[in-house]
Design an enzyme around this catalytic site. Structure first.
Site, PDB file in Angstrom:
ATOM      1  N   LYS A 117      -7.412  14.001   4.639  1.00  0.00           N
ATOM      2  CA  LYS A 117      -6.541  12.820   4.574  1.00  0.00           C
ATOM      3  C   LYS A 117      -5.488  12.998   5.653  1.00  0.00           C
ATOM      4  O   LYS A 117      -5.369  14.056   6.237  1.00  0.00           O
ATOM      5  CB  LYS A 117      -5.871  12.716   3.182  1.00  0.00           C
ATOM      6  CG  LYS A 117      -5.185  13.986   2.740  1.00  0.00           C
ATOM      7  CD  LYS A 117      -4.783  13.941   1.259  1.00  0.00           C
ATOM      8  CE  LYS A 117      -5.975  14.082   0.326  1.00  0.00           C
ATOM      9  NZ  LYS A 117      -5.897  13.090  -0.761  1.00  0.00           N
ATOM     10  N   HIS A 152       0.818  -1.220   0.000  1.00  0.00           N
ATOM     11  CA  HIS A 152       0.000   0.000   0.000  1.00  0.00           C
ATOM     12  C   HIS A 152       0.844   1.259   0.000  1.00  0.00           C
ATOM     13  O   HIS A 152       0.365   2.346   0.352  1.00  0.00           O
ATOM     14  CB  HIS A 152      -0.897   0.027   1.242  1.00  0.00           C
ATOM     15  CG  HIS A 152      -1.927  -1.052   1.292  1.00  0.00           C
ATOM     16  ND1 HIS A 152      -3.212  -0.888   0.839  1.00  0.00           N
ATOM     17  CD2 HIS A 152      -1.853  -2.319   1.751  1.00  0.00           C
ATOM     18  CE1 HIS A 152      -3.891  -2.006   1.038  1.00  0.00           C
ATOM     19  NE2 HIS A 152      -3.083  -2.882   1.586  1.00  0.00           N
TER      20      HIS A 152
HETATM   21  C1  26W Z   1       4.072   2.502  10.500  1.00  0.00           C
HETATM   22  C2  26W Z   1       4.125   1.779   9.417  1.00  0.00           C
HETATM   23  C3  26W Z   1       3.055   1.981   8.415  1.00  0.00           C
HETATM   24  C4  26W Z   1       3.453   2.056   7.102  1.00  0.00           C
HETATM   25  C5  26W Z   1       2.479   2.129   6.106  1.00  0.00           C
HETATM   26  C6  26W Z   1       1.717   2.016   8.776  1.00  0.00           C
HETATM   27  C7  26W Z   1       0.745   2.100   7.785  1.00  0.00           C
HETATM   28  C8  26W Z   1       1.153   2.150   6.491  1.00  0.00           C
HETATM   29  C9  26W Z   1       0.067   2.162   5.468  1.00  0.00           C
HETATM   30  C10 26W Z   1       0.430   1.306   4.321  1.00  0.00           C
HETATM   31  C11 26W Z   1      -0.158   3.494   4.987  1.00  0.00           C
HETATM   32  C12 26W Z   1      -1.460   3.603   4.232  1.00  0.00           C
HETATM   33  O1  26W Z   1      -2.485   3.714   4.812  1.00  0.00           O
HETATM   34  N1  26W Z   1      -1.333   3.592   2.902  1.00  0.00           N
HETATM   35  C13 26W Z   1      -2.455   3.999   2.111  1.00  0.00           C
HETATM   36  O2  26W Z   1      -3.198   2.832   1.746  1.00  0.00           O
HETATM   37  C14 26W Z   1      -4.366   3.190   1.011  1.00  0.00           C
HETATM   38  C15 26W Z   1      -5.158   1.903   0.763  1.00  0.00           C
HETATM   39  O3  26W Z   1      -4.549   1.127  -0.183  1.00  0.00           O
HETATM   40  C16 26W Z   1      -4.024   3.915  -0.286  1.00  0.00           C
HETATM   41  O4  26W Z   1      -5.199   4.280  -0.925  1.00  0.00           O
HETATM   42  C17 26W Z   1      -3.160   5.132  -0.006  1.00  0.00           C
HETATM   43  O5  26W Z   1      -2.714   5.690  -1.200  1.00  0.00           O
HETATM   44  C18 26W Z   1      -1.969   4.745   0.852  1.00  0.00           C
HETATM   45  O6  26W Z   1      -1.233   5.880   1.274  1.00  0.00           O
END
Ligand code: 26W
Length: 820
Positions: free
Chosen positions: A552, A361
């Site tokens: 967001k 993601h």
């Molecule tokens: C702390 C580590 C961490 C790293 C990444 C925690 C959470 C994340 C997530 C992957 C971040 C996230 O929410 N990404 C988002 O995911 C959505 C669903 O697919 C996308 O639509 C967004 O573009 C993306 O930023």
């Protein structure tokens, strides 16, 4: 004996039946009476009443799955951003009118009671909300599926502003009771940590743990829309194996006596509020292994049965890994197969690879989790051994395929050697799964071409794409009843479960009366937002202005700063008289954003937005044409009122940084036009709604990375662009910080000297796009024609379609209707 017991009928699906059940819940479960009941009592009784209507469907679904097990999907996610449950349950069970009437007959107001529900904030943002949309769609598509996650005692923090600065408060969402969960303590499982491994005389390895905790499951209903299915979301909560040490207590060391309990409970105490920069905290890894181990154990022992043949596992289930957070599941299944079930390594590895699929993601290198070998060896010694062997065998395959290219081998190794020996979880995921997908076409392309290129060259067949989606039940049917009614009147109500049918609205874009009613509904949604922001935040907004919305998480790559620069430029032009408020399109810019508590720059940007907003709103001239609103604590519930009221959707990340975005889809489906870059799913939105109905601006991903390669000099834009220079100078001057130049100096100097996300490079193109927005908005007929076309052409962005893509490309599970 059990066969003969007739199934307990649900309460009657009519006002009388509902009212009787409600009073029964209030009296026998809540233990009060109508006149004595508190609002929370009344809400809890309502929640349980609605739950009782869904309970028999739930039981039937679970019973049918035990009797006739079918191929299923298990969605492993560290986050599920569920939002409030009441309205979704009312809609899914077709109880809305009956409930409103039943309550009214008792002198109760559904609106007042629904406001008593605290939303379970068990997620940070996009990833968590996507998981919630996905399990909703799986139930509505009648797919046997289970969600596995963590029942955090404290969810995402509550955000308040003090002098415009973010302050975090704990989210004690469970305090007033949580009627939507059912604890299953008898199905608790033990999860171990620490200790060491021993190799027996027969060469088998045994893990001798150092300590363990109990994982207690709490089940949440996931009702399908008006179908007999209710799937289960199983969230795990930690507690000590022995809650209380009486001996130590009797010695009088009370704290010591309960230390084990507090220690254990800490594991599921709180959600980590980071959504892109892992802090690498040990407790976070404990959380990840805790829910993964409990979930695999639960599925293998309880669902499949202790003596099931695990060679069939890949036929029965696919475990979808929601980003890298649950990837420790891969060595955990290997441990179960090899150490506990005695399956030979190679066979176990084949089974494991066929059981797991991984969704990435993100595109930010810093968001890809790595765990130090030192920490993993200490917390999960057996898993570290297994990861070593997985890596050795994988690198042997790499050498076999590509020859002894040691650079390549070092680059692809699951174990990074530098800056410290650490396990790259995205690499482990890429090796240990049969399918890897990005969440939008551009994202999946960049994963193949850049982030995971070596792995895409090594195993191209593994890589695919599934563009995100959102559930039309919550984000149209529930959040926008006015638009839902208009659509249903025009094309019937099939769209709620077949969103592609929205395309039948296309001809209505040319129908002036339809467009008028469309605008009318947007206006009444704005009135609802006015009331909400007034009551909730004491914020006044004018519904007769264009609502320009950016909501967001706060992150520099999402470029809230670009929006701030537009506001400051407008402020400057209105204040200098260059722009006449009377002839300017009146806008209200609405922000919503939480910053990870440890992300200082993000918190500075929040302060800047609030200070600029205060100055704009306080200026007698500027505020005639421009206002800023920044309601605190943006969450799913706020989104449900804000999104339907929006005219303009800000999707302005630097191309190549936002994996997909899902807010962009919600806005398009609710008749807002998008101003956006060619990033993430914006590309697919623009392709579907048409260039005439989308305000595109900015560098494309190839252009941006070419400039970065060649060397990007942000200050050049400052020198060459007078409007930009005036805006930056205004911020640097202290105009928005009581003359104190130091307050926002870090932001300005970062933009001038680093500007990693090219805000200055895209500034003029953005400002030009906003000019086009203003010009187009003046022609309300043209504008609303475009808004109707956005809705009509956005059916693709349903999470039902996303699920069908996962089913067709990855899971291959079939719908199994639950006999009503
Ligand atoms: C702390 C580590 C961490 C790293 C990444 C925690 C959470 C994340 C997530 C992957 C971040 C996230 O929410 N990404 C988002 O995911 C959505 C669903 O697919 C996308 O639509 C967004 O573009 C993306 O930023």
């Amino acid at each position: 004996m059990t066969e003969t017991i007739p199934p307990i009928a649900s309460p009657e699906l009519n006002v009388e039946g509902f009212t009787r059940q409600y009073l029964r819940e209030l009296t026998y479960t809540q233990g009060t009476t109508l006149e004595r009941a508190s609002t929370n009592d009344k809400y809890l009784a309502l929640a349980r009443t609605v739950r009782s209507y869904l309970m028999s469907r739930w039981n039937r679904t679970v019973t049918q799955e035990f009797r006739k097990p079918a191929r299923a999907v298990a969605y492993l996610s560290a986050e599920f951003l569920l939002g409030r449950q009441l309205d979704n349950a009312l809609i899914a069970s077709g109880l809305e009118e009956i409930a409103a009437e039943g309550l009214a007959s008792l002198g109760l107001d559904l609106d007042e009671l629904r406001a008593a529900e605290v939303e379970p904030g068990l997620g940070n943002g996009g990833l968590g909300r996507l998981a919630a949309c996905f399990i909703d769609s799986l139930a509505t598509l009648n797919i046997p599926a289970v969600g596995y996650g963590i029942r955090y005692e404290f969810g995402i923090f509550r955000q308040t502003f003090v002098d415009g600065r973010q302050v975090e408060e704990p989210d004690n969402w469970l305090d007033n009771g949580s009627p939507w969960e059912i604890a299953r303590p008898e199905q608790e499982v033990e999860v171990s940590f620490g200790g060491h491994t021993e190799v027996g005389p027969d060469g088998t390895t045994t893990w001798v743990p150092g300590w363990s905790v109990l994982a207690v499951p709490y089940n949440y209903m996931v009702p399908g829309y008006l179908n007999g299915r209710v799937n289960t979301l199983r969230l795990w909560s930690a507690r000590a194996t022995h809650a209380f040490d009486l001996k130590i207590f009797n010695y009088g060391d009370y704290a010591e006596a309960v230390r084990a309990q507090t220690f254990a409970e800490n594991i599921t105490k709180v959600l980590y509020p980071e959504d892109s920069t892992p802090q690498g905290k040990e407790l976070r890894l404990q959380q990840q292994y805790f829910f993964v181990a409990a979930s695999l154990r639960d599925f293998v022992e309880r669902v499949l049965g202790p003596d099931s043949d695990l060679r069939e596992l890949p036929e029965r289930i696919t475990f979808q890994l929601n980003d890298t957070h649950p990837v420790i599941a891969i060595p955990e299944l290997m441990r179960i197969l090899v150490d506990l079930k005695g399956v030979p390594w190679d066979e176990a590895w084949a089974i494991t690879q066929k059981c797991f699929a991984y969704t990435c993601h993100t595109l930010l290198p810093e968001a890809l989790e790595v765990w130090p070998v030192e920490l993993l060896s200490r917390l999960l010694p057996r898993h570290m051994e297994i990861i070593y062997r997985i890596n050795d065998e994988f690198l042997a395959q790499v050498r076999a395929k590509f020859g002894n290219d040691e650079m390549l081998v070092r680059r692809m190794s699951i174990i990074a050697e530098y800056p410290e020996r650490a396990v790259r979880m995205a690499y482990l995921a890429s090796v240990g799964t049969f399918k890897i997908n990005g969440v939008a076409e551009l994202h999946s392309q960049l994963l193949r071409e850049k982030v995971l290129n070596d792995f895409a060259v090594f195993a191209p067949e593994k890589f695919t794409n599934v563009t995100n989606g959102v559930t039309p039940r919550r984000f149209v049917r529930l959040a926008n009843p006015g638009l839902s009614a208009l659509i249903t009147e025009a094309i019937g109500d099939g769209w709620v479960t077949d969103l592609g049918r929205l395309s039948e609205l296309e001809p209505f874009a040319d129908d002036a009366e339809f467009r008028r009613r469309f605008r009318e509904i947007k206006r009444s949604n704005k009135d609802r937002l006015v009331t909400l922001l007034k009551n909730r935040d004491g914020i006044d907004i004018d519904p007769d202005t264009m609502l320009d919305v950016m909501v967001k998480r706060l992150h520099e790559y999402k470029r809230q700063l670009l929006k701030v620069l537009h506001v400051v430029a407008q402020y400057d032009r209105l204040k200098s008289g260059e722009l006449d408020p009377a002839s300017t399109v009146h806008r209200t810019v609405v922000f919503g954003a939480k910053a990870a508590p440890g992300y200082q720059m993000a918190k500075e940007i929040i302060a800047l937005i609030n200070h600029v907003g205060a100055r704009v709103n306080g200026d007698p001239v500027v505020s005639q044409a421009l206002r800023v609103a920044f309601p605190a604590n943006y969450n799913v519930t706020v989104a449900e009122t804000l999104v339907p009221a929006a005219d303009l959707s800000e999707q302005i990340s630097l191309a190549g940084k936002e994996a997909s975005g899902t807010g962009n889809m919600k806005f398009a489906l609710n008749g807002a036009l998008t101003v956006g870059t060619d990033d993430g799913a914006n590309v697919e939105i623009r392709q579907l709604v048409g260039d005439d109905n989308f305000f595109l601006f900015g560098l494309t991903e190839p252009e941006a990375s070419a400039i970065q390669e060649a060397g990007y000099h942000p200050a050049a834009h400052y020198e060459q662009n007078p409007g930009l220079r005036r805006a930056l100078d205004l911020i640097a001057s202290g105009e928005f910080s009581g003359g104190d130049r130091s307050v926002f100096e870090p932001i300005v100097s970062n933009l001038l000297h680093e500007d990693r996300f090219m805000v200055l490079a895209d500034y003029q193109s953005y400002i030009d796009a906003q000019e086009r927005v203003d010009a187009y908005y003046r022609d309300q007929e043209a504008w609303s024609r475009s808004t109707v076309l956005n809705v009509a052409r956005s059916g693709f962005f349903s999470s039902d379609r996303s699920m069908q893509d996962y089913l067709d490309r990855i899971w291959h599970a079939k719908p199994v209707p639950v006999e009503l």
